[in-house]
Design an enzyme around this catalytic site. Structure first.
Site, mmCIF file in Angstrom:
data_model
loop_
_atom_site.group_PDB
_atom_site.id
_atom_site.type_symbol
_atom_site.label_atom_id
_atom_site.label_comp_id
_atom_site.label_asym_id
_atom_site.label_seq_id
_atom_site.Cartn_x
_atom_site.Cartn_y
_atom_site.Cartn_z
ATOM 1 N N LYS A 1 35.959 43.259 44.072
ATOM 2 C CA LYS A 1 35.298 42.846 42.834
ATOM 3 C C LYS A 1 33.782 42.983 42.980
ATOM 4 O O LYS A 1 33.262 42.768 44.074
ATOM 5 C CB LYS A 1 35.649 41.385 42.512
ATOM 6 C CG LYS A 1 37.136 41.088 42.398
ATOM 7 C CD LYS A 1 37.764 41.721 41.180
ATOM 8 C CE LYS A 1 39.251 41.359 41.081
ATOM 9 N NZ LYS A 1 39.897 41.963 39.908
ATOM 10 N N HIS B 1 50.412 49.569 40.799
ATOM 11 C CA HIS B 1 49.801 48.567 39.928
ATOM 12 C C HIS B 1 50.446 48.706 38.555
ATOM 13 O O HIS B 1 50.509 49.798 38.003
ATOM 14 C CB HIS B 1 48.289 48.790 39.839
ATOM 15 C CG HIS B 1 47.557 47.666 39.160
ATOM 16 N ND1 HIS B 1 47.757 47.355 37.831
ATOM 17 C CD2 HIS B 1 46.640 46.771 39.621
ATOM 18 C CE1 HIS B 1 46.992 46.329 37.500
ATOM 19 N NE2 HIS B 1 46.307 45.946 38.575
#
EC number: 4.1.1.39
Length: 485
Positions: free
Chosen positions: A177, A295
């Site tokens: 992140k 994902h």
């Protein structure tokens, strides 16, 4: 519901014009599914005035051989065999106007080893059919003879653990992140800190591919440099999911080959690439001894609403057959959709050798997985060290627990965040192995461990009371929605 009668007189059955689907043979309340049939369970909401049995027959017809009018060319086929057959309709508990519709499909309707063909038939047309207000594919059963036409996961849980030399505990990961905007060098720094602090994996997020701020090749180079340095520093096998998702298959293969050249043990793709691309990348991963991480980007657009779309348990079955090693399957306690029992059902689909009917967890059919390897479920999205006892109690050892913000947002830094998660995990596994009740004693176990681990203490002080205990939209129809709070 009125039991309709199929027209058996050949002259009347094939006379030009329009017949009800049930009259054409797409409903058979006496049908007993064969061991070789593919079965599907739909949740249907018929339009006002539409008989549920006729609606079920329409679903069977429109997902197999029917069109809106009688066609004489049916007589050129083994039409009685090729017609899908709706064989049971029952009201959905506590949902007036909704019905569970069971449909059987002959195996010869489907191409071997092709999820694209399965989806084109089962969900390709019927979901926009006007006589239905809404339709949802809740579950499917595949005969083992069809399952065996798929290669399944290229690596599987057992071999992955052997390659990593990590046993007896969940694996730990984190998503880098911010997922967009970092330079390649700074991205690599985040990866190193997370792995050095005790994580097994770092990962790209779904939408980091090759953008102006960071070319994919730069990311791969800096990430693998970080992986190698962290492995050398810790003496553990480490990895980072390198997202090879791209606009063409040729480019995806090119990126995967470069990841292999750099020594990566794992690559990643997004669900949005489509089932043909998924199976193609699975074949590549199998040939190149690579773990394939999936994902589930985009799934919520059609899995979340309870009355229309496709249940994620079906997506999980398709993806196990298509061949992925990791699959994001929900956390139950994090920020994303999913109540505990329903999410456990997804995990069972990934890890069972033989999945049994389990209505509270949304499993409507037994499923024999043959020799298909197991998929490692991934819990990711809004989880932190203070929930470690809940996660292990819900999901056991064969899971990757990914703490993105719960690692990188740590007040003492990324490496401290990773250490907090690793210590919390080790403490909880030790307590469980000693016979303690981690579900109820978990908070105290974590506090005791934090006495000798400053990063864990800081994590508990920062996030200990954070929960996302909202009511899920996709819940079981057979039991009250449980809470993990």
């Amino acid at each position: 519901m009125n039991e309709p009668t199929q027209i058996t007189d050949t002259k009347k059955r094939y006379a030009a014009g329009v017949l009800k689907y049930a009259q054409m043979g797409y409903w058979n309340g006496d049908y007993v599914p064969k061991d070789t049939d593919i079965l599907a369970l739909f949740r249907i909401t018929p339009q006002d005035g539409v008989d549920p049995i006729e609606a079920a027959a329409a679903v069977a017809g429109e997902s197999s051989t029917a069109t809106w009018t009688v066609v004489w060319t049916d007589r050129l086929t083994a039409c009685d065999m090729y017609r899908a057959k709706a064989y049971k309709v029952e009201p959905v508990p506590n949902n007036p106007g909704q019905y569970f519709c069971y449909v059987a499909y002959d195996l010869s309707l489907f191409e071997e080893g092709s999820i694209a063909n399965v989806t084109a038939s089962i969900i390709g047309n019927v979901f926009s059919f006007k006589p239905l207000k809404a339709a949802r594919l809740e579950d499917m059963k595949f005969p083992v003879s069809y399952v065996k036409t798929f290669a399944g996961p290229p690596t599987g849980i057992v071999v992955e653990r052997e390659r990593l030399d990590k046993f007896g505990r969940p694996l730990l990961g984190a998503t880098t992140k911010p997922k967009l905007g970092l330079s390649g060098r700074n991205y690599g720094r985040v990866v190193y800190e997370g792995l050095k602090g005790g994580l097994d994996f770092m990962k790209d997020d779904e939408n980091i591919n090759s953008q102006p701020f960071m070319h994919w090749r730069d990311r791969f180079l800096f990430v693998m440099d970080a992986v190698n340095k962290a492995s050398a520093a810790t003496g553990e096998v480490k990895g980072s999911y390198l997202n090879v998702t791209a606009g063409t298959m040729e480019e995806m293969y090119r990126r995967a080959e470069f990841a292999k050249e750099l020594g990566s043990v794992i690559i990643m793709i997004d669900l949005v690439v489509g089932y043909t691309a998924i199976q193609s990348m699975s074949n590549w991963a199998r040939q190149n001894d690579m773990v394939l991480h999936m994902h589930r980007a985009g799934h919520g657009t059609y899995t979340r609403q309870k009355n229309h779309g496709v249940s994620f348990r079906v997506i999980a079955k398709w993806l196990r057959m298509a061949g992925v090693d990791h699959l994001h399957t929900g956390t139950a306690v994090g920020k994303l959709e999913g109540d505990p029992l329903t999410v456990q059902g997804y995990y069972n689909v990934c890890r069972d050798t033989h999945t049994k009917v389990d209505l509270p967890r949304g499993i409507f059919f037994d499923q024999d997985w043959g020799a298909l390897k197991k998929v490692m479920p991934v819990a990711s999205g809004g989880i932190h060290a203070g929930q470690m006892h809940q996660l292990i109690d819900l999901f056991g050892d064969d899971v990757v627990l990914q703490f993105g913000g719960g690692t990188i947002g740590h007040p003492q830094g990324i490496q401290a965040g990773a250490t907090a998660n690793r210590v919390a995990l080790e403490a909880m596994v030790l307590a469980r192995n000693e016979g303690r009740d981690i579900k109820n004693e978990g908070p105290q176990i974590l506090r005791d461990a934090a006495k000798s681990c400053t990063p864990l203490a800081a994590a508990l002080d920062t996030w200990g009371d954070i929960t996302f205990n909202y009511t899920s939209t996709d819940t079981s129809d057979y039991v009250p929605t449980p809470s993990v709070a």
